[in-house]
Design a protein around this motif. Structure first.
Motif, PDB file in Angstrom:
ATOM      1  N   ALA A 288      31.797   2.668 -12.259  1.00 10.04           N
ATOM      2  CA  ALA A 288      32.362   1.454 -12.838  1.00 10.04           C
ATOM      3  C   ALA A 288      31.364   0.321 -12.631  1.00 10.04           C
ATOM      4  N   ILE A 289      31.665  -0.831 -13.209  1.00  9.61           N
ATOM      5  CA  ILE A 289      30.783  -1.988 -13.091  1.00  9.61           C
ATOM      6  C   ILE A 289      30.544  -2.357 -11.634  1.00  9.61           C
ATOM      7  N   GLY A 290      31.521  -2.059 -10.771  1.00  9.43           N
ATOM      8  CA  GLY A 290      31.392  -2.402  -9.365  1.00  9.43           C
ATOM      9  C   GLY A 290      30.147  -1.852  -8.705  1.00  9.43           C
ATOM     10  N   PHE A 291      29.605  -0.724  -9.214  1.00 12.04           N
ATOM     11  CA  PHE A 291      28.410  -0.154  -8.611  1.00 12.04           C
ATOM     12  C   PHE A 291      27.168  -1.028  -8.809  1.00 12.04           C
ATOM     13  N   TRP A 292      27.265  -2.023  -9.692  1.00 20.33           N
ATOM     14  CA  TRP A 292      26.164  -2.977  -9.810  1.00 20.33           C
ATOM     15  C   TRP A 292      26.038  -3.828  -8.554  1.00 20.33           C
ATOM     16  N   SER A 293      26.965  -3.702  -7.618  1.00 20.10           N
ATOM     17  CA  SER A 293      26.852  -4.413  -6.343  1.00 20.10           C
ATOM     18  C   SER A 293      25.592  -4.007  -5.583  1.00 20.10           C
ATOM     19  N   PHE A 294      25.039  -2.827  -5.898  1.00 21.56           N
ATOM     20  CA  PHE A 294      23.821  -2.377  -5.232  1.00 21.56           C
ATOM     21  C   PHE A 294      22.559  -2.983  -5.848  1.00 21.56           C
ATOM     22  N   SER A 295      22.659  -3.554  -7.036  1.00 25.02           N
ATOM     23  CA  SER A 295      21.461  -3.927  -7.788  1.00 25.02           C
ATOM     24  C   SER A 295      20.722  -5.131  -7.205  1.00 25.02           C
ATOM     25  N   PHE A 296      21.420  -6.242  -6.995  1.00 21.88           N
ATOM     26  CA  PHE A 296      20.735  -7.428  -6.496  1.00 21.88           C
ATOM     27  C   PHE A 296      20.221  -7.231  -5.073  1.00 21.88           C
TER      28      PHE A 296
END
Length: 349
Positions: A288-296
């Motif tokens: 889900a979009i929540g996995f973008w928490s790892f990106s920044f």
């Protein structure tokens, strides 16, 4: 009403229950599934995590160009301009949501977790300003002040809920770091780039104090057991404070030594171990979009390794490895997100 994935016993609450035991997901239906409605009403503030991560990666490649990595500027531009387009479209859609579904936006703001995630909008705006600004252009300072004002509003509400005991116990998650810590640290970076170093230092101190206030609460909650399943993908935010604080310090104080930056690199080690120790919990969660928490956090970590390597004369392969690793992580996130988009499931969760 049964609360699954948070407590073993059932508890019944209403949407207006303001007690600390209030149901965490009152934006959701009785089976922990999103309420039905138009896709615009369900358009989440979490979508801005995509632009935030891509902006961070573009910034990391820009640093690599400044330190002599071949073709890095071209790669930075290749990442930045699509990220800017995604951000602009996301802002326009969210503004349209504010106009047509104002009650849904207000409910998100009042939500103990969704309210914190709203700070992704000013956070991504601040990082865009950091990358776009040119000396002598006052419009960027005005935009920065507006973004900081919005983030400050969200941060003050978050701290208020914590201070008076109105934040539900199961709402104490890494998402709280976004307005209270990351917003001020990224704001400090942006103001420093606009040559307002004194105010930037004040914001840096504010972000670090917010980190100190939240750290024990958040870690204590995480160490008690698995996060609620709908929030497990956001655990990557736990990696952000040490990396972003170190990056902000390196930006505000260009003379900061490589050894000082290395201390910040070391501070990220245990959060990384802590997050990946829970791999069997969050890896089973559907993408889900929540996995973008790892990106920044990944992009910020690559940036501080590049900074330390340049200032300390480290072998260039160390910074290059960190940069390529962050790029691979974010490329995987892009591919998985595009797959959801093409299958029409990006906003169906």
């Amino acid at each position: 009403m049964e609360m699954r994935g948070v407590h073993t016993r059932s508890e019944t609450v209403t949407m207006n229950d303001d007690s600390p035991r209030a149901r965490l997901y009152y934006l959701f239906g009785p089976n922990n599934t999103p309420q039905r409605g138009s896709w615009l009403a369900r358009f989440p503030a979490g979508i801005f995590a995509i632009s935030l991560g891509l902006f961070g990666l573009a910034g990391a490649w820009r640093r690599a160009d400044a330190y002599g990595l071949s073709s890095a500027q071209g790669i930075s531009d290749l990442i930045f301009f699509p990220a800017l387009a995604v951000w602009i479209v996301s802002v326009l859609l969210y503004l349209l949501k504010c106009r047509r579904h104002s009650q849904a936006v207000l409910a998100e703001f009042r939500h103990p977790v969704q309210g914190a995630l709203l700070s992704l909008l000013p956070l991504s705006a601040l990082l865009a300003i950091f990358l776009l600004q040119q000396p002598g252009q006052g419009i960027w300072l005005l935009a920065c002040v507006c973004a900081l004002g919005l983030n400050g509003l969200i941060a003050c509400r978050t701290v208020y809920l914590l201070a008076v005991g109105k934040l539900p116990h199961n709402a104490v998650t890494p998402a709280l770091y976004l307005p209270v810590v990351a917003g001020f640290l990224v704001g400090a970076m942006t103001l420093a780039s606009l040559h307002h170093e004194v105010v930037a230092a004040v914001l840096f101190g504010t972000g670090v104090s917010g980190w100190a206030i939240l750290e024990m609460r958040v870690l204590g909650q995480l160490f008690e057991g698995p996060m609620p399943e709908p929030l497990r993908a956001t655990i990557g935010i736990e990696l952000a404070p040490p990396a972003v604080a170190t990056l902000a310090a390196a930006t505000i104080w260009p003379g900061l030594s490589a050894q000082a930056i290395a201390v910040g690199i070391g501070m990220t080690m245990l959060p990384i171990v802590s997050v990946f120790a829970r791999y069997h919990w969050w890896s089973r969660t559907p993408f889900a979009i929540g996995f973008w928490s790892f990106s920044f956090p990944a992009a910020a970590f690559a940036s501080i390794v590049l900074e330390a390597g340049h200032r300390g004369g480290w072998p260039s392969w160390i910074g290059t490895l960190a940069l390529f690793t962050a790029t691979a992580v974010i490329a995987w996130l892009v591919l998985r997100t595009l797959a959801l988009l093409f299958r029409g499931r990006l906003l169906s969760q």
